[in-house]
Design a protein around this motif. Structure first.
Motif, PDB file in Angstrom:
ATOM      1  N   UNK E  52       0.870  -1.148   0.008  1.00  0.00           N
ATOM      2  CA  UNK E  52       0.002   0.115   0.161  1.00  0.00           C
ATOM      3  C   UNK E  52       0.952   1.206   0.089  1.00  0.00           C
ATOM      4  N   UNK E  53       0.215   2.520  -0.040  1.00  0.00           N
ATOM      5  CA  UNK E  53       1.058   3.658  -0.274  1.00  0.00           C
ATOM      6  C   UNK E  53       1.309   4.158   1.134  1.00  0.00           C
ATOM      7  N   UNK E  89      -5.545   9.034   7.842  1.00  0.00           N
ATOM      8  CA  UNK E  89      -5.124   7.916   7.072  1.00  0.00           C
ATOM      9  C   UNK E  89      -6.237   7.137   6.356  1.00  0.00           C
ATOM     10  N   UNK E  90      -6.152   6.587   4.965  1.00  0.00           N
ATOM     11  CA  UNK E  90      -7.306   5.955   4.207  1.00  0.00           C
ATOM     12  C   UNK E  90      -6.972   4.626   4.336  1.00  0.00           C
ATOM     13  N   UNK E  91      -8.158   3.933   3.841  1.00  0.00           N
ATOM     14  CA  UNK E  91      -8.154   2.521   3.577  1.00  0.00           C
ATOM     15  C   UNK E  91      -7.060   2.102   2.820  1.00  0.00           C
ATOM     16  N   UNK E  92      -6.281   1.142   2.984  1.00  0.00           N
ATOM     17  CA  UNK E  92      -5.451   0.879   1.875  1.00  0.00           C
ATOM     18  C   UNK E  92      -3.973   1.411   2.009  1.00  0.00           C
ATOM     19  N   UNK E  93      -3.796   2.342   2.723  1.00  0.00           N
ATOM     20  CA  UNK E  93      -2.624   2.989   3.022  1.00  0.00           C
ATOM     21  C   UNK E  93      -1.633   2.216   4.177  1.00  0.00           C
ATOM     22  N   UNK E  94      -0.552   2.592   4.259  1.00  0.00           N
ATOM     23  CA  UNK E  94       0.145   1.972   5.323  1.00  0.00           C
ATOM     24  C   UNK E  94       0.990   3.138   6.266  1.00  0.00           C
ATOM     25  N   UNK E 176       3.144   8.486  -0.044  1.00  0.00           N
ATOM     26  CA  UNK E 176       2.887   7.876  -1.482  1.00  0.00           C
ATOM     27  C   UNK E 176       4.013   6.785  -2.065  1.00  0.00           C
ATOM     28  N   UNK E 177       5.103   6.720  -1.432  1.00  0.00           N
ATOM     29  CA  UNK E 177       5.830   5.459  -1.794  1.00  0.00           C
ATOM     30  C   UNK E 177       5.141   4.423  -1.472  1.00  0.00           C
TER      31      UNK E 177
END
Lengths: 245, 245, 245, 245, 245, 245
Positions: E52-53, E89-94, E176-177
């Protein structure tokens, strides 16, 4: 082997005139990230510059059955590799010791340093410690280490081989690499790069000598360091006037 | 060289039955302070015991001109020493890698581990890191390291020589030394001491097996551990009754 | 001395029901920055919770003239302080060893652990290492350390005194302090604070048990954790309904 | 106790004439691996040599309920042990502080140093830090530490006891041990060995003074250092001629 | 900004199927030396793979005037940045936290982890410590840290900003990495490389899956790993037969 | 923001007259445990005292795609933040660099130091390394660092932002904080405390100047340091006589 590549006295002479910052920058431009021996300092603040080829000595941890007898220093060969190394190294070379970054016992002391100095050895470097630091700091012999520790070498170290590739302060050192140092520390130059690094470093050093006069006079970094076209032209004029390092 | 001293399978068998605490105590009684590889742990908690002779591999820091081409793994010889080592090591031996205690890149991964396991190698040890730790921990192959790091070896390490004396986790390891390990870690036994350490460790382990039953039943340490004459006599009776490890 | 302050079994019981995060937060509210033993972990992941008063043991570096004879474990008194400590500690107490954060030799092994377990000692803690970690991890006895090292204690440590104030993992420990631990680690509670920390921690833990159900169901942190007035009212209702830890 | 062994002023005088490298070598010959305080340096490069018996002071981590009130320095006894120690130490003794190698707060500053200097104390040593390093480096008082840190002692340290056995820079120090130092650092000599180490070190130092003249004149190490029979005979003649340290 | 580069779910899916050793090798081939987070491990050995980003959070050392009041967690904005980050922080992010490699206090605990898990966050990473490690290790939420420390965050850390470039375990992380991890650890992929690294890693992983069968069956490394032409041809046939990861 | 609090030249003048031990003691009395930059030392032992407000610069680890081109120093903005910072900092301010305590590459060298010196900047501080240490140590410009490393900054560092809150040597530094230093090191004073710390430190320094004369003349600590009523009365008389720092 790389040792067959000739490195001229002219190249060594140029390297001695360049600071470690210049040398490491030139190496970085060629893709070498870290050729400076981080954490090692000269025993004397008055240490002058030197350049010479690496003569390597490798230590491993000592062990009670092999290294606990201080009387063996008259022996020749594998049980007395350090003495053999100090006698084998030649004038102009630089002793580089892999002490595994361990300063708990001395890699050498003033007697071995004196022997090497009298032989014309250029410098001695360990990533561990030397003993007799106060005396060594008074000698005209560049000596670099992580610490000054009196404890005798066999307490923690065995000299096990000379002239093998080693690590020193986390940098690879191959026999014949060119070692350059001054009061700021030590840089390892892969032998095949010695000439081009020397030439380009000399030119960079000369240019920065000129640029420094501008910055010291109050110029902004932008336009001066690095120089824009106008400043570069000024530099060329200054250089053409015969200014050197 | 010490490698010519014979170490029998009986000796290795006894060593496999003894814990690291017993082995290091027997070595300490002979004046060896630290032969345990402090800081290294098996990748799997289910690691069984092993004993075999050391096959050493030495790393130095990698350098951009020598180690930056991942395609050279088809080469033979000095530019691919690690592959050569994995093929040269023999069944029953233990690979011991000097990674200069640096875990920033992997000393090896599951492919090389699998190759060695299939060859009958007894175990693999680095004082740096392995990669693929999860897969390796599922293999029936003892593997010891300081950390689990995925980064590829040439990022920080070059394999430069095999079968030289090395340091591993600050302990000297000579080719042919006897390496013993289990879930608690690894001990290095100088080859010439293997038999006497095995014999005395077996006896100590047996005695402690008996003494444990006393302590576990509530006995005071004094009189029991270490045993006084009465307890020793009890032990001899117990032993004469055929109790073994 | 602080040891005269009574700490009831009810207080200890409450402490055993609270997590280390709750205990350290309550201590932080009273101005104590760091009472958790950073870097120490239980040998077994199945370690249950415990609470008891500290019985301290202090190590200094060993020296060749005093600690190099493994046969002295039958002695009484100053040359065998560790054995004396294991026999002197009482049921319900917690052994806390100051090993100067040095894991190079074992602070103790499974024989001493078994002796203490059978005596009813609550737990054993060192800021160095234990040996026989695999066996100890199978015992119903909480044991915390920085590493698992087989080397025998006198290689690096001498037990020099018991029941003195010490440091353990950079935290001050006074004899009689209340030591609480579980699978997450160990917290040191100054004895005079034991009751109030137990009472407030129990209340905090109960409240967070309730709040967790809200967060786990998808509530935003704001308004819930920490709770606003409405959420607090809900908690009071929930608590009044007889919910407990 | 060892403190009842007499150490004469003649012995101390000899020790002051010997370098740390010589002293640690003599101790190593007697089986002592590491009696040098690795990592500690004098605040002044002009530090002369000293020798005296150890007076120990032990620190543990400070705690907010005990050490957070800077106004307690008028107190006597257990809440002001450092002040008591500075007043209790006697002329000729050496203060050795166990700061657990932690340099984050000062073990002492120039006021306490001045008090000790005026009392005739021989030196002060900590394995942590001193504050006021610049002022102390200008005093005629040897002071050794790992760093120069201004932060006040109770930020991280509590002085908890004096004249107990301690560790200093990972070396055991017992009250009454003989502490010797100079610009190169500090060596701890077990009290019962003081006379024999002094005698043998003096002789070694004298011999090396002679051998140095040979090495400095260009002699090879082999035959000279260590000396063969011919060189030894030369030394005896030189010594018989009245040469001394 | 790089965040505008699209990274497809297909790319993320491929990355989840590749091991960290493969990913770091592909990055190394592109000149990236160290993109693996050395020293960080998952709290649970059963941690599955994720990709994830990065959503970054930056800590600095806490200070007594700003961070000593635990009651401020109801505040919004600059004095409660950590709570804001967990809500932003949003779903899918790390979540990637720069704790300056300092494990002395927890970067977060199970309540914040639960909140993020319920929001669909992919994973949480700190180069310091988490608290409540035992509870978190039982959650279906990948959490990586250097240690498990109970002490509350403001004891050593202040959350000062989110979504800035940071360092984590000595690796640069830009918002965003692409962050990929599994039971072996975590790799940081510069966003603009995500697709090509995913494609090439998938292909490498597939090839190694095939090669493993050869090595596991006893093949020599030479000719097999890396493969020669014959082995490569075999692989292509195997792949054409529909074999996949 | 705190930067709007006025700090007068009188306050700065008082701070320059006080030692770091006095300043950290006054901060400790207000509850601040560690505001001294432990481990950083001035490049020159002749460094005089300075005081000014912090101008912060933040580094993260460099990455091969962003920082590997040394030719970008003519750029403006986000890809050349260090140059921008050196031009943006104003006379009287102090540059404080967060290098993440990493000395493997230089935070800056003599050219940037010279530029700042000529602009009237008060001092430069990094928790990493500077290069050109020998030249800088000869300049009339206070420069503090952990080490002297020649390697060029982009080898390990990217300057990513200025004037953000940072950590430096594990101490929080906010833009506008007051930074005070001398040959003993550097202390960070939260801006809102500058005046009261300056006033109280000046008074403490003055009192200690007087008390020093007593201790230096042989007075016991008890009654003198800290002073009893009689000694305090003497001090007041001495002060009333016009004695100043």
């Amino acid at each position: 082997m790389g040792e067959t590549i000739d490195v001229s006295e002219e190249t060594l002479g140029k390297l001695r005139k360049c600071g470690q910052g210049t040398l490491t920058t030139q190496l970085f431009k060629r893709g070498y990230r870290q050729q400076f021996l981080v954490g090692l300092a000269p025993l004397s603040k008055d240490t002058g510059s030197f350049a010479g080829e690496a003569f390597t000595l490798r230590f491993i941890p000592s062990r009670e059955d092999k290294d606990w007898d201080l009387g063996d220093l008259r022996k020749r060969g594998e049980d007395n590799v350090q003495w053999e190394a100090v006698e084998a190294i030649q004038a102009g070379q630089v002793l580089v010791i892999d002490s595994r970054n361990d300063p708990r016992a001395a890699s050498a002391g003033n007697m071995l340093m004196t022997r090497m100095m009298r032989k014309g050895v250029a410098a001695a470097i360990t990533d561990g410690a030397f003993r007799d630091g106060t005396e060594i700091s008074g000698m005209a012999f560049p000596a670099y280490c992580r610490a000054n520790t009196a404890s005798t070498r066999p307490a923690y170290h065995r000299a096990v081989a000379m002239q093998q590739p080693i690590g020193c302060a986390d940098v690879a050192v191959y026999p014949g690499d060119i070692i350059v140092g001054d009061a700021d520390g030590v840089t390892v130059i892969p032998r095949h790069l010695a000439k081009e690094v020397a030439d380009d470093s000399y030119e960079q050093e000369l240019r920065e000598k000129f640029l420094f006069t501008k910055v010291d006079a109050g110029a902004s970094l932008f336009g001066t360091y690095p120089p824009d076209a106008a400043t570069l032209a000024e530099f060329e004029t200054w250089k053409a006037a015969g200014n050197t390092l």
